[in-house]
Design an enzyme around this catalytic site. Structure first.
Site, PDB file in Angstrom:
ATOM      1  N   GLY A   1       0.836  -1.204   0.000  1.00 27.14           N
ATOM      2  CA  GLY A   1       0.000   0.000   0.000  1.00 27.14           C
ATOM      3  C   GLY A   1       0.866   1.247   0.000  1.00 27.14           C
ATOM      4  O   GLY A   1       1.907   1.278   0.656  1.00 27.14           O
TER       5      GLY A   1
ATOM      6  N   THR B   1       4.756   2.398   5.368  1.00 29.87           N
ATOM      7  CA  THR B   1       3.383   1.911   5.522  1.00 29.87           C
ATOM      8  C   THR B   1       2.683   2.762   6.575  1.00 29.87           C
ATOM      9  O   THR B   1       3.274   3.085   7.612  1.00 29.87           O
ATOM     10  CB  THR B   1       3.313   0.427   5.930  1.00 29.87           C
ATOM     11  OG1 THR B   1       1.989   0.150   6.411  1.00 29.87           O
ATOM     12  CG2 THR B   1       4.284   0.035   7.020  1.00 29.87           C
ATOM     13  N   ILE B   2       1.418   3.097   6.296  1.00 29.38           N
ATOM     14  CA  ILE B   2       0.688   3.902   7.293  1.00 29.38           C
ATOM     15  C   ILE B   2       0.412   3.096   8.554  1.00 29.38           C
ATOM     16  O   ILE B   2       0.110   3.654   9.589  1.00 29.38           O
ATOM     17  CB  ILE B   2      -0.637   4.479   6.721  1.00 29.38           C
ATOM     18  CG1 ILE B   2      -1.633   3.358   6.368  1.00 29.38           C
ATOM     19  CG2 ILE B   2      -0.394   5.398   5.546  1.00 29.38           C
ATOM     20  CD1 ILE B   2      -3.071   3.852   6.208  1.00 29.38           C
ATOM     21  N   ASP B   3       0.508   1.764   8.458  1.00 19.26           N
ATOM     22  CA  ASP B   3       0.120   0.911   9.593  1.00 19.26           C
ATOM     23  C   ASP B   3       1.094   0.967  10.780  1.00 19.26           C
ATOM     24  O   ASP B   3       0.742   0.566  11.887  1.00 19.26           O
ATOM     25  CB  ASP B   3      -0.009  -0.552   9.142  1.00 19.26           C
ATOM     26  CG  ASP B   3      -1.157  -0.756   8.171  1.00 19.26           C
ATOM     27  OD1 ASP B   3      -1.929   0.202   7.957  1.00 19.26           O
ATOM     28  OD2 ASP B   3      -1.275  -1.861   7.605  1.00 19.26           O
TER      29      ASP B   3
ATOM     30  N   GLY C   1      -5.459   0.136   9.317  1.00 18.10           N
ATOM     31  CA  GLY C   1      -4.399  -0.465  10.116  1.00 18.10           C
ATOM     32  C   GLY C   1      -4.397  -1.978  10.067  1.00 18.10           C
ATOM     33  O   GLY C   1      -3.564  -2.622  10.696  1.00 18.10           O
TER      34      GLY C   1
ATOM     35  N   LYS D   1     -22.482  14.688  28.941  1.00 17.38           N
ATOM     36  CA  LYS D   1     -21.694  14.675  27.698  1.00 17.38           C
ATOM     37  C   LYS D   1     -22.613  14.722  26.491  1.00 17.38           C
ATOM     38  O   LYS D   1     -23.633  14.021  26.460  1.00 17.38           O
ATOM     39  CB  LYS D   1     -20.883  13.386  27.605  1.00 17.38           C
ATOM     40  CG  LYS D   1     -19.505  13.502  28.128  1.00 17.38           C
ATOM     41  CD  LYS D   1     -18.644  12.386  27.555  1.00 17.38           C
ATOM     42  CE  LYS D   1     -17.269  12.447  28.210  1.00 17.38           C
ATOM     43  NZ  LYS D   1     -16.264  11.778  27.437  1.00 17.38           N
TER      44      LYS D   1
ATOM     45  N   GLN E   1      -6.939   8.116   4.371  1.00 15.14           N
ATOM     46  CA  GLN E   1      -5.780   8.077   5.270  1.00 15.14           C
ATOM     47  C   GLN E   1      -4.490   7.757   4.535  1.00 15.14           C
ATOM     48  O   GLN E   1      -3.393   7.899   5.076  1.00 15.14           O
ATOM     49  CB  GLN E   1      -5.999   7.022   6.367  1.00 15.14           C
ATOM     50  CG  GLN E   1      -7.129   7.365   7.303  1.00 15.14           C
ATOM     51  CD  GLN E   1      -7.672   6.139   8.012  1.00 15.14           C
ATOM     52  OE1 GLN E   1      -7.303   5.859   9.136  1.00 15.14           O
ATOM     53  NE2 GLN E   1      -8.541   5.395   7.359  1.00 15.14           N
TER      54      GLN E   1
HETATM   55  O1  F6P Z   1      -1.105  -0.396   3.429  1.00 15.15           O
HETATM   56  C1  F6P Z   1      -1.749  -0.675   4.580  1.00 15.15           C
HETATM   57  C2  F6P Z   1      -3.249  -0.565   4.392  1.00 15.15           C
HETATM   58  O2  F6P Z   1      -3.639   0.768   4.145  1.00 15.15           O
HETATM   59  C3  F6P Z   1      -4.018  -1.129   5.571  1.00 15.15           C
HETATM   60  O3  F6P Z   1      -4.153  -0.206   6.611  1.00 15.15           O
HETATM   61  C4  F6P Z   1      -5.311  -1.496   4.920  1.00 15.15           C
HETATM   62  O4  F6P Z   1      -5.944  -2.535   5.613  1.00 15.15           O
HETATM   63  C5  F6P Z   1      -4.882  -1.973   3.563  1.00 15.15           C
HETATM   64  O5  F6P Z   1      -3.658  -1.339   3.292  1.00 15.15           O
HETATM   65  C6  F6P Z   1      -5.843  -1.703   2.435  1.00 15.15           C
HETATM   66  O6  F6P Z   1      -5.333  -2.256   1.288  1.00 15.15           O
HETATM   67  P1  F6P Z   1      -5.859  -1.944  -0.174  1.00 15.15           P
HETATM   68  O7  F6P Z   1      -5.480  -0.539  -0.513  1.00 15.15           O
HETATM   69  O8  F6P Z   1      -5.158  -2.937  -1.032  1.00 15.15           O
HETATM   70  O9  F6P Z   1      -7.337  -2.096  -0.133  1.00 15.15           O
END
Ligand code: F6P
Length: 330
Positions: free
Chosen positions: A17, A132-134, A177, A222, A262
């Protein structure tokens, strides 16, 4: 085996990704290579592009005016075929035919496993740059793109809080994530979320505890409640929480899945800072004769770490961080 002392030509690719800051890393790799008298090629579309021989020579201007942009000028792909030894042999032959002595891979764990296998089987020097954003790469506290993804999600949750408050509503906001809780934890802490739900093996969620928190919040006046849910591997987690809250506790809620927003956008200062240093360290390590390293961020510094320390997926749930979230959102 390739002799790293004679490295003259290298190639760079993005894999898995995409993540904001990858362009910044590409720029850093290309310009550091040129500064060290290396020829540099960009491989389009990751390992899949490598297998198609999709390489182009890069120069200093190929990477001009890109560091501030999200995405990757080289594009990326997921390439499950690269798990096969015969496919990696094909890739090694292509690299040899094109005169490429070493490979820089910007990506996550899966991409690193492929790179290391290429090195082990064919001697190709490989440098891994965590992208990776994860933020789930073992051995590096941060990966390129995580900070931007968190910032993007925070901005979205702040907006959701506005409308949630206006309507006295509960929202379940699902962040990306996959197996990693990192985005959810950071976003939850930074947005004052009332609850954070992490992916677990069995996807069990303590719905009673969530409902108790929401009701306690309502009692003390709240106006809204936000649950940050990490997507996990199974689709539908947020909607199942929504359903249970309604059916068991008569709590009406809305679901917002943030998804791929994201993954885009201009990288934050932290991601640019990290990517620039990692690209530089990867190429410098090659020049210094290193054969298989990952540029890892540890204790405030980018270092060259052995691949073996960076192949696993980390699952960091700092109990103190969870406690801070719970303590501050009473
Ligand atoms: O690259 C990591 C990620 O963004 C994960 O957070 C997410 O689950 C996955 O890739 C989504 O993958 P794709 O873009 O192939 O649907």
């Amino acid at each position: 085996m390739t002799d790293t002392k004679k490295i003259k030509t290298i190639a760079v690719l993005c894999s898995g990704g995409d993540s904001p800051g990858m362009n910044c890393a590409i720029r850093s790799v290309v310009r550091t290579a040129i500064a060290n008298d290396l020829e540099i090629y960009g491989i389009q579309r990751g390992y899949a592009g490598l297998l198609e021989g999709n390489l182009k020579k890069m120069d200093a201007s190929s990477v001009g005016n890109i560091l501030q942009h999200g995405g990757t000028i080289l594009q990326t792909s997921r390439c499950p075929e690269f798990h096969e030894e015969s496919i990696r042999t094909e890739a090694a032959h292509i690299l040899k035919r094109k005169g490429i002595d070493a490979l820089v891979v910007i990506g996550g764990n899966g991409s690193f496993n492929g790179a290391l296998a290429l090195h082990t089987e064919h001697g190709t020097p490989v440098m891994g740059i965590p992208g990776t954003i994860d933020n789930d790469i073992e051995g590096s506290s941060y990966s390129i793109g995580f900070d931007t993804a968190v910032q993007t999600a925070i901005e979205a949750v702040d907006k959701i809080r506005d409308t949630a408050h206006s309507h006295d509503r509960t929202f379940i906001v699902e962040v990306m994530g996959r197996k990693s809780p990192a985005i959810a934890l950071h976003v939850g802490l930074c947005t004052g979320a009332e609850n954070i739900v992490f992916p677990t093996k069995d996807h069990n969620v303590d719905i009673d505890a969530i409902a108790t928190d929401i009701k306690r919040g309502i009692k003390r006046g709240k106006g809204s409640s936000i649950i940050i849910a990490a997507e996990g591997e199974k689709v539908g987690l947020s909607h199942s929480i929504q359903k249970e809250l309604l059916e068991k506790f008569d709590i009406d809620s809305r679901v917002c899945i943030l998804g791929h927003i994201q993954r885009g956008g201009n990288p934050t200062a932290n991601d640019r800072f990290l990517a620039s240093q990692m690209g530089y360290t990867a190429v410098k390590s090659l020049v210094d004769g290193k054969k298989a390293i990952v540029t890892a961020f540890r204790e405030g510094k980018v270092i060259a770490a052995p691949f073996s320390e960076c192949l696993g997926k980390k699952f960091d749930v700092d109990p103190q961080m969870v406690d801070v979230v719970k303590t501050l959102s009473i």
